[in-house]
Design a protein around this motif. Structure first.
Motif, short mmCIF file in Angstrom:
data_model
loop_
_atom_site.label_atom_id
_atom_site.label_comp_id
_atom_site.label_asym_id
_atom_site.label_seq_id
_atom_site.Cartn_x
_atom_site.Cartn_y
_atom_site.Cartn_z
N ASP A 218 71.63 -73.51 -56.63
CA ASP A 218 72.17 -72.27 -56.07
C ASP A 218 71.26 -71.84 -54.92
O ASP A 218 70.07 -72.13 -54.93
CB ASP A 218 72.14 -71.23 -57.21
CG ASP A 218 72.61 -69.86 -56.81
OD1 ASP A 218 73.30 -69.73 -55.80
OD2 ASP A 218 72.28 -68.90 -57.53
N GLY A 232 73.84 -62.50 -55.09
CA GLY A 232 74.46 -63.16 -56.24
C GLY A 232 74.49 -64.68 -56.08
O GLY A 232 74.64 -65.41 -57.05
N ARG A 293 76.79 -67.29 -69.77
CA ARG A 293 78.05 -67.47 -69.02
C ARG A 293 77.82 -68.56 -67.99
O ARG A 293 76.70 -69.04 -67.83
CB ARG A 293 78.36 -66.16 -68.30
CG ARG A 293 77.11 -65.77 -67.49
CD ARG A 293 77.26 -64.63 -66.56
NE ARG A 293 75.98 -64.29 -65.98
CZ ARG A 293 75.45 -64.86 -64.90
NH1 ARG A 293 76.10 -65.81 -64.26
NH2 ARG A 293 74.27 -64.50 -64.44
N ASP A 296 77.82 -68.14 -60.78
CA ASP A 296 78.71 -67.92 -59.65
C ASP A 296 77.81 -67.85 -58.41
O ASP A 296 76.95 -66.96 -58.36
CB ASP A 296 79.47 -66.61 -59.85
CG ASP A 296 80.64 -66.46 -58.89
OD1 ASP A 296 80.77 -67.29 -57.98
OD2 ASP A 296 81.41 -65.50 -59.05
N GLU A 298 77.96 -71.32 -58.77
CA GLU A 298 77.82 -72.68 -59.29
C GLU A 298 79.12 -73.22 -59.88
O GLU A 298 79.43 -74.41 -59.76
CB GLU A 298 76.73 -72.73 -60.36
CG GLU A 298 75.31 -72.55 -59.82
CD GLU A 298 74.82 -71.12 -59.93
OE1 GLU A 298 75.66 -70.19 -59.78
OE2 GLU A 298 73.62 -70.93 -60.16
N1 GLY Z 1 74.34 -67.75 -59.14
C1 GLY Z 1 73.51 -67.19 -60.14
C2 GLY Z 1 74.21 -66.54 -61.23
O1 GLY Z 1 75.40 -66.68 -61.46
O2 GLY Z 1 73.53 -65.85 -61.98
#
Ligand code: GLY
Ligand code: AMP
Length: 428
Positions: A218, A232, A293, A296, A298
């Motif tokens: 990420d 994010g 979870r 995002d 990813e």
């Molecule tokens: N991209 C990092 C997260 O979803 O926490």
């Protein structure tokens, strides 16, 4: 079967995209969803933290399988709530109960969990308002940089990497006596700074059996060259060149297996995804954090590489039968570039018209913060779209994802032009 996804980001659009390809899916709902999910599913205007409304939707639409995207409803106990509703004891839910979600919901819990089960992680100590002075003294004796983390959920903003003692002490005072981060900062984990390269590893488990999904990298900082504030996530790549077979075996043996064994020993039946954020420190995995979870953005590079029917995987997880499914992964490389609103991660405007989406070819534009109030797609969040390309080489996937990022237009559009470039250099 009828399936409901909770959430409204790029992750949930990617889930909807994958699930809608499965012959096992009869009807698909997303609550609340975005303009992208609206093209594949029925969006339900329900906040995912409104548990009563979610329960009502499950009844009304005869939902057989619920997939919870974001952490907030999990940490707030949506699974426990639904289990107590009449007729929902056996509903298939992919997502842990509140106890399991503590892996993400409390840094203090997850650090002590790792310590109890011998899982490699940075050395740390936890402080509260009552032990503020001890904390300040502890900081004095510690090497720099040093990392301070608010215990609770802080939307990715609760981590401070302090380069000087004054910065560290001020941050600790701010959190413990000034209430920065509110309740989430009532406890602060102070931990050693880890050097290395970060990697996201995703596990789907039924509580006993597990599948390790494709790993991803990420890009968290807003600026190119990993500069500026955390976001994010500005892009992602899968697979990751340094996640070799030997390294992933260490991850499985030293992190994944002891994590699942630890959950079982503590009587936590965990059904869902475990996202392990880790540092590759001199070829050893060291856990930075768990999330309860998928990641995002990813998910937007992990799902396109999964060949196995995704609904089959989710059902097997919910039914405790993951050992019966064979996970098949495409060898290609997926790259996503996130388009964000001008000003993000600080204040930004919404409602900007998005154009030229129809000119994007061979790339999947996953919607994040989008809406289509009058049929016209407009921006509706900080992260707007994730442009995912999949190709036989990292170079080609990067090129296509970037081309698509250039093509789509909205006022104030920003994106990083260096997603994946470090990994191309790494492989040279
Ligand atoms: N991209 C990092 C997260 O979803 O926490
Ligand atoms: P977290 O919310 O725990 O994922 O932390 C956010 C980001 O801060 C991580 O993705 C890392 O980039 C960084 N970070 C957190 N903990 C550490 C650590 N102990 N050493 C170095 N970087 C860290």
């Amino acid at each position: 079967m009828n399936i409901l996804i909770l959430g409204s980001g790029g992750r949930e659009h990617a889930f909807a995209w994958k699930i809608s390809q499965s012959p096992l899916c009869d009807a698909l709902f997303v609550a609340p969803g975005n303009a992208g999910t609206a093209e594949l599913a029925t969006n339900l205007p329900i906040a995912f933290t409104d548990f009563e409304a979610v329960a009502e939707a499950i009844r009304e639409h005869k939902i057989d399988l619920l997939l919870v995207g974001p952490e907030e409803p999990l940490v707030k106990g949506i699974v426990d709530y639904l289990r107590q509703q009449p007729g929902m004891a056996d509903l298939r839910i992919v997502g842990p109960d509140a106890q399991g979600a503590q892996l993400e919901g409390s840094k203090d819990f997850s650090k002590s969990f790792m310590q109890r089960h011998g899982i490699p992680t940075a050395a740390s100590q936890t402080f509260t308002a009552d032990t503020l002075n001890e904390g300040l003294a502890y900081l004095e004796s510690h090497t720099l940089p040093i990392v301070l983390k608010a215990d609770g959920l802080a939307a990715g903003k609760g981590v401070i990497i302090a380069e000087t003692l004054a910065e560290a002490q001020n941050a600790l005072r701010d959190m413990l006596s000034e209430g920065r981060f509110g309740e989430a900062g009532n406890k602060v984990v102070v931990e050693q700074f880890l050097k290395g390269i970060e990697l996201s590893v995703f596990v789907l488990t039924d509580g006993v059996n597990y599948k390790i999904l494709p790993e991803a990298k990420d890009y968290k900082r807003i600026g190119e060259g990993d500069t500026g504030p955390n976001t994010g996530g500005m892009g992602a790549v899968s697979p990751v060149v340094f996640a070799t077979e030997a390294f992933m075996r260490k991850v499985e043996d030293k992190v994944v297996k002891p994590t699942l064994a630890g959950l079982q020993q503590e009587g936590i039946r965990y059904v869902g995804f475990i996202f392990v954020g880790l540092m590759n420190t001199k070829s050893e995995p060291v856990v930075i954090e768990y999330n309860a979870r998928m990641g995002d953005p990813e998910t937007e590079v992990v799902l396109p590489r999964i060949q196995t029917d995704f609904v089959e995987l989710l059902v097997a997880a919910a039914d405790g039968e993951l050992d019966k499914v064979n996970l098949q992964v495409l060898p290609q490389t997926a790259v996503t570039t996130v388009l964000v609103s001008g000003g993000y991660p600080d204040a930004y405007e919404k409602g900007k018209v998005i154009s030229a989406l129809d000119l994007v070819i061979e790339v999947t534009p996953f919607h994040a913060g989008t809406a289509a109030p009058n049929g016209q797609v407009v921006t509706n969040g900080g992260r707007v779209l994730a442009m995912t390309a999949i190709a036989n080489s990292l170079e080609n996937a990067v090129r296509r994802s970037q081309e698509a990022a250039r093509t789509v237009q909205f006022e104030g559009k920003q994106y990083r032009k260096d997603i994946g470039l470090d990994l191309i250099r790494y492989s040279d």
